[in-house]
Structure formats: C-alpha cells, structure tokens
Design a protein around this motif. Structure first.
Motif, short mmCIF file in Angstrom:
data_model
loop_
_atom_site.label_atom_id
_atom_site.label_comp_id
_atom_site.label_asym_id
_atom_site.label_seq_id
_atom_site.Cartn_x
_atom_site.Cartn_y
_atom_site.Cartn_z
N GLY A 202 0.64 -1.16 0.17
CA GLY A 202 -0.09 0.01 -0.03
C GLY A 202 0.89 1.33 0.03
N PHE A 203 2.24 1.09 -0.18
CA PHE A 203 3.02 2.39 -0.09
C PHE A 203 2.97 3.07 -1.59
N ALA A 204 2.86 4.15 -1.51
CA ALA A 204 3.14 4.78 -2.79
C ALA A 204 4.61 4.65 -3.48
N ALA A 205 5.04 5.00 -4.47
CA ALA A 205 6.13 4.66 -4.97
C ALA A 205 7.49 5.07 -4.31
N GLY A 206 7.42 6.71 -3.59
CA GLY A 206 8.49 7.03 -2.81
C GLY A 206 8.67 6.25 -1.67
N ASP A 207 7.67 5.90 -0.97
CA ASP A 207 7.58 5.15 0.27
C ASP A 207 8.21 3.67 0.14
N ALA A 208 7.56 3.24 -1.04
CA ALA A 208 8.08 1.94 -1.17
C ALA A 208 9.49 1.97 -1.33
N ASP A 209 10.06 2.88 -1.93
CA ASP A 209 11.69 2.84 -2.24
C ASP A 209 12.11 2.90 -0.88
N ARG A 210 11.73 3.79 0.09
CA ARG A 210 12.23 3.83 1.34
C ARG A 210 11.88 2.41 2.16
N ALA A 211 10.98 1.95 2.32
CA ALA A 211 10.59 0.64 3.08
C ALA A 211 11.79 -0.43 2.25
N ALA A 212 11.88 -0.54 1.00
CA ALA A 212 12.85 -1.40 0.52
C ALA A 212 14.27 -1.14 0.92
N ALA A 213 14.55 -0.06 0.95
CA ALA A 213 16.05 0.36 1.22
C ALA A 213 16.10 0.21 2.76
N THR A 214 15.12 0.41 3.54
CA THR A 214 15.27 0.14 4.95
C THR A 214 15.50 -1.49 5.30
N VAL A 215 14.57 -2.26 4.65
CA VAL A 215 14.81 -3.77 5.02
C VAL A 215 16.14 -4.28 4.33
N PHE A 216 16.61 -3.55 3.18
CA PHE A 216 17.61 -4.22 2.60
C PHE A 216 18.89 -3.86 3.54
N THR A 217 18.89 -2.48 3.99
CA THR A 217 20.16 -2.27 4.99
C THR A 217 20.10 -3.03 6.33
N PHE A 218 18.84 -3.24 6.62
CA PHE A 218 18.61 -4.09 7.82
C PHE A 218 19.33 -5.63 7.54
N VAL A 219 18.90 -6.08 6.70
CA VAL A 219 19.46 -7.54 6.29
C VAL A 219 21.06 -7.42 6.24
N LEU A 220 21.57 -6.52 5.30
CA LEU A 220 22.95 -6.44 5.11
C LEU A 220 23.69 -6.25 6.52
N GLY A 221 23.01 -5.41 7.15
CA GLY A 221 23.73 -4.96 8.63
C GLY A 221 23.93 -6.39 9.37
N ASN A 222 22.81 -7.04 9.49
CA ASN A 222 22.51 -8.31 10.28
C ASN A 222 23.52 -9.43 9.61
N ALA A 223 23.63 -9.39 8.30
CA ALA A 223 24.93 -10.55 7.81
C ALA A 223 26.19 -10.24 7.95
N LEU A 224 26.37 -8.88 8.61
CA LEU A 224 27.80 -8.69 8.74
C LEU A 224 28.43 -9.30 9.85
#
Length: 231
Positions: free
Chosen positions: A125-147
């Motif tokens: 249900g996110f608009a395009a800009g917020d979908a970008d932000r949500a995707a980036a937030t999760v991406f960064t979270f996953v990457l950080g946990n894998a470090l």
C-alpha cells in the motif's frame, strides 16, 4: 586446458567457490586459473579485471535468492521470505558484504531482487517513494545483520592463516569480554543468571525479531495513512 574450453560462466562459478573459500583477499587471477587448471592469460581473455570478476560473481549469487510469488501470498509473507532469502545468501557468501564497501556492484541478479522488493511494498500500500524507502530500510537491515557472521568467517580465516589456534583465541577473547561486561549492571545481571545461556544465544533470534518489528512498523504507518485519508 586450452583457452577455448573456458567460458565466462565457468570462470565466474570458480571465482565464487574461491571467494567462499578464501574471501576477497584470496581472489587473484593466478589462484583462479590454478583452480580452473588453466593459465591466467586465458582467464583475462574472458574477464579483463579483478573488479569485473567480483562484480560478475557478486551479481550471480543474487540468483540464488528464490523470489516469492506475489500472486500467491500476502505482502508480509512475501517480505519475510524475500528478506530471509537475502540473509541466507549473504551468510553463504560472506565476502559479498565486504564487496559492497569496496566494489561497484550491479547487474541483473541484484536488479531482479530489488525490483520485486519494490513490488512487495507497493502491494502493501505504499506509494512509489515510500516503497523505495521501505525496500531500502529492509535491505540495509538485512545487510547489517549479515555482517556479524561474515566478520566471524573473515576473522577465523585470518587467525588460521597466521597459524593461530582460532578456537582458543576466541575463547580467551570471550573470557576477557565477559570479565569486562561484569563491570556493568545490566550485562552482569544477564551473564550472572541461569538465563546466561539463553542470553548468549539471543543473536540467533535477533534477525527475525528485528525484521518482524520493521514490518509491524510499516503496517502501523500504512494504517495511519489510511485512517487520515478516511478522516
């Protein structure tokens, strides 16, 4: 092995195996050529530079992430599977996290992953800009946990290469860290009780806890926007 028996795909697969075994520091054209029973000049015929090789290998492993079917599940189920797939891939190939900080990585494998990530949060249900932000937030979270796991692999490799007893050095470091932690009240409370074993194992559950907390927050944000629109 004659040069024409090599292909870029074979070289990339061998590079991934070498990177898994030796890390970024262990990747060089001579070692790769030896693994391929070839000459380094033959490798250069197909892939010109080490940077190109890391980029191609880094992109290839993104194809290991199985993409959820958005038509067959809700967005949270898809988001959880998507993030878990990335996390599993990064822990199988710990060198990729390091490569993010030292190489320009791009290609169809990662683009395929990122495109579906945007689709997941648009479906939420996110608009395009917020979908970008949500995707980036999760991406960064996953990457950080894998470090963390990646750092442990790298540390063990370095200690073992130096002829050190990695297990003993880790045990000694943990003993000293525990002694330091006992000077602080909340850490002392956790380490000095019967819950100490459970506390020490807590990082095993941190990823799932954090991911679900992020998705909970997204749901709250979406619900608030929906309520504002109705009001």
């Amino acid at each position: 092995m004659p040069r024409d028996t090599l292909t870029a795909d074979r070289i990339v697969r061998a590079a991934i195996e070498l990177l898994d075994d030796e890390g970024l520091d262990g990747l060089n054209m001579r070692s790769l050529a030896k693994r391929l029973s070839s000459a380094a000049t033959a490798v250069y015929w197909h892939i010109k530079t080490k940077d190109d090789l890391v980029r191609l290998a880094g992109d290839a492993i993104w194809h290991e992430v199985e993409l959820p079917d958005l038509d067959a599940c809700d967005w949270r189920t898809a988001a959880t599977a998507h993030a878990n797939g990335m996390y599993a891939m990064l822990t199988r190939h710990p060198w990729l996290g390091q490569a993010f900080g030292s190489h320009l990585l791009h290609g169809p494998g990662q683009a395929r992953y990122n495109d579906l990530s945007l689709a997941i949060y648009e479906k939420a249900g996110f608009a395009a800009g917020d979908a970008d932000r949500a995707a980036a937030t999760v991406f960064t979270f996953v990457l950080g946990n894998a470090l963390g796991p990646a750092a442990q692999v790298s540390l063990n490799r370095r200690l073992n290469k130096n002829g050190a007893d990695a297990e003993q050095m880790m045990a000694d470091a943990m003993t000293r860290a525990t002694e330091t932690a006992m000077q602080f009240p909340r850490l002392r409370e956790r380490l000095g009780t019967t819950a100490a074993t459970e506390y020490a194992a807590a990082p095993d559950n941190t990823f799932a806890f954090g991911l679900q907390s992020l998705l909970d927050g997204f749901e709250v944000r979406l619900a608030a926007k929906s309520a504002n629109r109705r009001g």
